[in-house]
Design a protein around this motif. Structure first.
Motif, PDB file in Angstrom:
ATOM      1  N   GLY A 180      23.074 -30.425   2.612  1.00 45.47           N
ATOM      2  CA  GLY A 180      23.872 -31.639   2.758  1.00 45.47           C
ATOM      3  C   GLY A 180      24.372 -31.775   4.191  1.00 45.47           C
ATOM      4  N   ASP A 181      25.694 -31.944   4.352  1.00 42.94           N
ATOM      5  CA  ASP A 181      26.267 -32.061   5.695  1.00 42.94           C
ATOM      6  C   ASP A 181      26.786 -30.725   6.207  1.00 42.94           C
ATOM      7  N   VAL A 182      26.427 -29.629   5.509  1.00 43.29           N
ATOM      8  CA  VAL A 182      26.894 -28.303   5.885  1.00 43.29           C
ATOM      9  C   VAL A 182      25.773 -27.556   6.598  1.00 43.29           C
ATOM     10  N   GLN A 183      26.123 -26.934   7.719  1.00 44.22           N
ATOM     11  CA  GLN A 183      25.177 -26.097   8.452  1.00 44.22           C
ATOM     12  C   GLN A 183      25.844 -24.760   8.729  1.00 44.22           C
ATOM     13  N   LEU A 184      25.111 -23.669   8.441  1.00 43.42           N
ATOM     14  CA  LEU A 184      25.616 -22.324   8.652  1.00 43.42           C
ATOM     15  C   LEU A 184      24.605 -21.554   9.484  1.00 43.42           C
ATOM     16  N   THR A 185      25.084 -20.951  10.582  1.00 47.40           N
ATOM     17  CA  THR A 185      24.222 -20.149  11.443  1.00 47.40           C
ATOM     18  C   THR A 185      24.855 -18.783  11.630  1.00 47.40           C
ATOM     19  N   ALA A 186      24.015 -17.744  11.690  1.00 44.37           N
ATOM     20  CA  ALA A 186      24.482 -16.377  11.895  1.00 44.37           C
ATOM     21  C   ALA A 186      23.266 -15.493  12.138  1.00 44.37           C
ATOM     22  N   ASP A 187      23.521 -14.264  12.559  1.00 44.12           N
ATOM     23  CA  ASP A 187      22.420 -13.324  12.734  1.00 44.12           C
ATOM     24  C   ASP A 187      21.877 -12.861  11.381  1.00 44.12           C
ATOM     25  N   ARG A 188      22.740 -12.740  10.381  1.00 41.23           N
ATOM     26  CA  ARG A 188      22.333 -12.333   9.042  1.00 41.23           C
ATOM     27  C   ARG A 188      22.920 -13.330   8.038  1.00 41.23           C
ATOM     28  N   ILE A 189      22.075 -13.822   7.126  1.00 40.11           N
ATOM     29  CA  ILE A 189      22.515 -14.731   6.079  1.00 40.11           C
ATOM     30  C   ILE A 189      21.853 -14.322   4.769  1.00 40.11           C
ATOM     31  N   ILE A 190      22.655 -14.261   3.722  1.00 39.82           N
ATOM     32  CA  ILE A 190      22.153 -14.017   2.365  1.00 39.82           C
ATOM     33  C   ILE A 190      22.453 -15.278   1.559  1.00 39.82           C
ATOM     34  N   PHE A 191      21.391 -15.871   0.959  1.00 37.08           N
ATOM     35  CA  PHE A 191      21.567 -17.114   0.210  1.00 37.08           C
ATOM     36  C   PHE A 191      21.098 -16.904  -1.215  1.00 37.08           C
TER      37      PHE A 191
END
Length: 848
Positions: free
Chosen positions: A71-82
């Motif tokens: 949606g209108d959410v953006q998440l950035t990082a070196d490590r992401i668990i979804f």
């Protein structure tokens, strides 16, 4: 390789040379298809290094510059668990080879950005848990140890700080135990205390409410307080500010003094994009001097109105409306505390409200103006209500009548232009301006019509340009002056009346002017000076005006002495001139410029071509002499000779010279007589007026850059600078100095004695950077005739990144005083300041 996941259960993969990778992605997409159906928006995710999928738990692991879009959410990082199963994501950084944490999470939703050490967020419930969060809210930086984000956007935090400093380690902050951030509303904190760096200060608050509105919020304006010997203890500029809408705001402020004086002000700004913009300031003050029991007691009431309005050019192609109003009491800006140097030093204020209309494709236009002018010294007011102008631009009637196929004719270049003016004027003193005196003011108004036009043409040859013309003016007045002589047995006296009577005195004149240009070029063999060009522009003209006098002669003088008057002496456009005139005008204008070697450009181009580069410099911009000779006068046919010159030495020092020289001698009373000055004193002419003005503005080179032109418009700290007014400071120039010298002399001759009236002064203004972020500026002047210093100000400014300090002193004159201010730059904490303002000899005024 990033993979794009869609709610329909399909996947789109990027191109790859390895077929096995593509097959693996297809299988992953199929296995997660059922879980993806529950998502309400498309999920896009990817990573720079690798991605790992847990089909049983419906979870994807992203490594290296990972991103997730939902949606209108953006998440950035070196490590992401979804997790598709729980619609939840976790993000955190990783250690690099030096042991530092890199790739910390960043959360973006709309215009909100949150930096943190770790983020856990549920896309379905829109709730999250954030550790070591740092986010910016409308100019405020909020940091917290542990924060929980709720579905409505509110963030509850524990253990943090609030600051307006954007540094990771802020210069100052408010340390808080708990706080609540409500987007586009406010920030609420528990007990807080201020720290400068890591040093705590005594400034503590039981709780804090910080505005967090888009476009500003309403609130109290904290006043400055102190003491004045004349007016007593005071509170200045206290009041209330509130936004009215997205297009306007309102600020109400006031002053109060312990000895009874007070002031109220209202200021509003408004702007409608592509339509109009402006501001309105109203002020009223009552100043009490001394005590009512003493005979020197006085009460002064002042008001002032300032209004600026401009219609956006895009709003209308045919109509223009502007307003610049500055009207009020003459003594309004004499208050030492709340008047700027510009207003205090201004003797005249002018206003103009203007509307104009253009007819598309037509050569005429209409303009209506309401004008005002006032002099604070004489307390005289002049109004023009209204001034109407109808203008017809130059048209060529014979060209419009010529058939298309016909060849050009010599009279096709005859042009006609026309202007009609109507003015209604009133002149009065401040004491006369009152509603009770309205009938008298109406009777004092003067008005009239004026029609003026010209028939002109231009005849050009290879060497000359001839410009014949006929001009005419028709004045229309509705009142006339009448003088009546009454004779009694013992005396004769004259009664002057203004009578209602229409008249239209007419005048005309005809003439022609002949101009040419003569060029001279002097070349040199050396490489330093290449050439000098001399341009001479001679001008000669003749104007004839018949005698159109309206003078009436009779015994209107004292005791019946013969004198004259014109019924139109009271006319606002004057009267037709007396006497016949046939004047020959002479003028000669010269300019001189040189072509010299450009050493800098030559050095830059030598390596490439070896050519010598040249530049043009002006030796004299302008040297002119004008006069005229009237053949039809019986005496004193030559007019005074006007000599003027202008140049800029080295493109830095501006020099202007103007003088008047009279070729005729004078009698013992100082009156011109029909005898040449040469026959009387041996001089060709006698000087009656001379003015010399010299000025320069120099500055050092910018750091690492070439010098800038001297006319660069830099904002300087040379007047009382109030940081809250948004004064711009330029730290790229280490120093700047401006000097302006003026000398003029008026000379009269009485009883064979020369009487000179001289005025001579020099003005200085400049600033220099003391340290990297310290700037000292000032302005002053010295009157060499009166032998005294003029208005002087000195200013010290210190830019402390998120804070600023300003110290201003006026060491001389009636406004001798100083002010000190240190404050936070950000407008959200504009009242976090320490300020002291006082005149010399008074008690200090301190304010937080």
């Amino acid at each position: 390789m990033p993979l794009r996941r869609e709610t329909s259960g399909r996947c789109r993969c990027g191109k790859s040379a390895i077929g096995a990778v593509f097959i693996t992605f297809v299988l992953v997409c199929a296995s997660l298809s059922a879980a993806a159906q529950a998502l309400q928006s498309e999920v896009k995710y990817g990573a720079r290094d690798s991605m790992r999928y847990d089909l049983a738990e419906q979870t994807v692991y992203l490594f290296g510059a990972a991103t997730v879009h939902y949606g209108d959410v953006q998440l950035t990082a070196d490590r992401i668990i979804f997790s598709f199963k729980n619609e939840e994501t976790q993000a955190f950084g990783a250690l690099d080879s030096t042991g530092a944490v890199v790739g910390k999470p960043q959360f973006n939703q709309g215009s909100q950005t949150i930096d943190a050490d770790s983020i856990r967020y549920n896309f379905k419930t829109k709730q999250g848990l954030i550790r070591q969060v740092r986010t910016e809210e409308m100019g405020s930086w909020v940091t917290a140890g542990l924060s929980k984000r709720h579905a409505n956007g509110e963030v509850h935090s524990k253990g943090g700080m609030i600051t307006t400093c954007d540094r990771p380690k802020p210069h100052y902050h408010f340390k808080v135990g708990r706080m609540l951030v409500i987007p586009d509303d406010k920030i609420v904190s528990g007990p807080a205390y201020m720290k400068v760096g890591n040093v705590p200060t005594p400034l503590a608050l039981p709780f804090g409410i910080f505005p967090n509105h888009q476009g500003g919020s309403a609130g109290v304006l904290v006043p400055t307080w102190g003491n004045s010997e004349q007016l007593g203890y005071y509170l200045l500029n206290g009041g209330w500010y509130t936004p009215i809408s997205d297009k306007a705001d309102l600020q109400l402020t006031g002053d109060i003094y312990s000895r009874g004086s007070w002031a109220l002000r209202a200021a509003t700004r408004y702007k409608s994009r592509y339509h109009y913009a402006g501001n309105l300031n109203l002020s009223h003050s009552t100043q009490l001097n001394s005590d009512p029991e003493y005979p020197d007691f006085s009460r002064t009431r002042n008001f002032f109105i300032q209004w600026n309005h401009a219609l956006d050019p895009k709003a209308s192609l045919n109509n223009r409306f502007t307003a610049s109003v500055n009207v009020g009491s003459s003594q309004n800006f004499t208050n030492n505390f709340n008047s700027s140097s510009v207003n205090y030093l201004s003797n005249t204020f002018q206003s103009n409200i203007a509307w104009s209309h253009l007819w598309p494709g037509k050569p005429y236009s209409l303009a209506i103006n309401l004008r005002h002018s006032q002099n604070s010294n004489t307390q005289k007011y002049d109004f023009t209500l209204p001034s109407v102008t109808f203008n017809v631009q130059r048209i060529f009637p014979f060209q419009q009548l010529r058939p298309v196929s016909a060849p050009p004719r010599f009279y096709d270049q005859i042009g006609v232009n026309w202007t009609t003016n109507f003015d209604n004027r009133l002149s009065a003193t401040q004491q006369e301006l009152s509603f009770a005196n309205m009938s008298r003011l109406q009777q004092s108004m003067q008005n009239g019509l004026r029609h003026s036009g010209a028939v002109t043409t231009t005849i050009k040859s290879r060497f000359f340009s001839l410009n014949p013309e006929i001009r005419f003016t028709d004045r229309m007045y509705f009142e006339q002056l009448r003088k009546t002589v009454y004779t009694t047995d013992d005396t004769t006296f004259t009664v002057t009346d203004t009578i209602p009577k229409f008249a239209a005195p007419f005048e005309w004149s005809a003439g022609a002017s002949l101009t040419s240009k003569v060029y001279g070029m002097y070349t040199f063999r050396g490489q330093g000076l290449k050439a000098i060009r001399h341009v001479i522009t001679p001008n000669v003209g003749f104007t004839y005006r018949p005698d159109q006098s309206t003078q009436i002669y009779g015994p209107f003088g004292t005791n019946g002495a013969t004198s004259s008057y014109s019924p139109f002496d009271i006319g606002i456009y004057g009267k037709p001139p007396e006497g016949e005139s046939g004047a020959m005008n002479f003028g000669l204008i010269q300019s001189l410029e040189a072509k010299v070697r450009d050493n800098k450009a030559t050095l830059d181009s030598t390596a490439a071509s070896g050519d010598v580069q040249y530049k043009k410099i002006k030796l004299f911009d302008f040297v002119g002499i004008t006069t005229n000779y009237d053949f039809l006068q019986d005496s004193l046919r030559w007019s005074p000779i006007n000599l003027s010159a202008r140049t800029a030495l080295f493109n830095k020092i501006n020099i202007n010279y103007t003088s008047l020289w009279d070729p005729y001698a004078v009698n013992e009373l100082g009156q011109r007589i029909d005898r040449s000055e040469a026959s009387s004193s041996g001089r060709l002419a006698r000087m009656t007026y001379t003015n010399v003005a010299v000025g320069f503005d120099v500055k050092s080179r910018r750091y690492g850059q070439a010098a800038t032109p001297t006319n660069t418009n830099d904002q300087q700290v040379v007047e009382d600078t109030d940081p809250s007014k948004g004064a711009g400071i330029n730290f790229n120039i280490p120093w700047r100095l401006g000097v302006n010298y003026s000398y003029d002399i008026s000379r009269s001759y009485v009883n064979n004695t020369t009487i000179d009236t001289e005025r001579q002064s020099v003005l200085f203004n400049g600033d220099f950077t003391l340290f990297k972020y310290w700037k000292i500026g000032g302005s002053t002047g010295y009157d060499m005739v009166a032998k005294e210093w003029t208005y002087t100000t000195l200013n010290l400014y210190w830019d402390m990144h998120c804070w600023e300090m300003n110290f201003n002193i006026i060491p001389l004159g009636e406004r001798k005083s100083f002010s000190f201010r240190i404050n936070v730059k950000a407008s959200i904490l504009k009242d976090l300041k320490f300020e002291q303002r006082r005149p010399y000899g008074g008690d200090s005024g301190l304010m937080f």
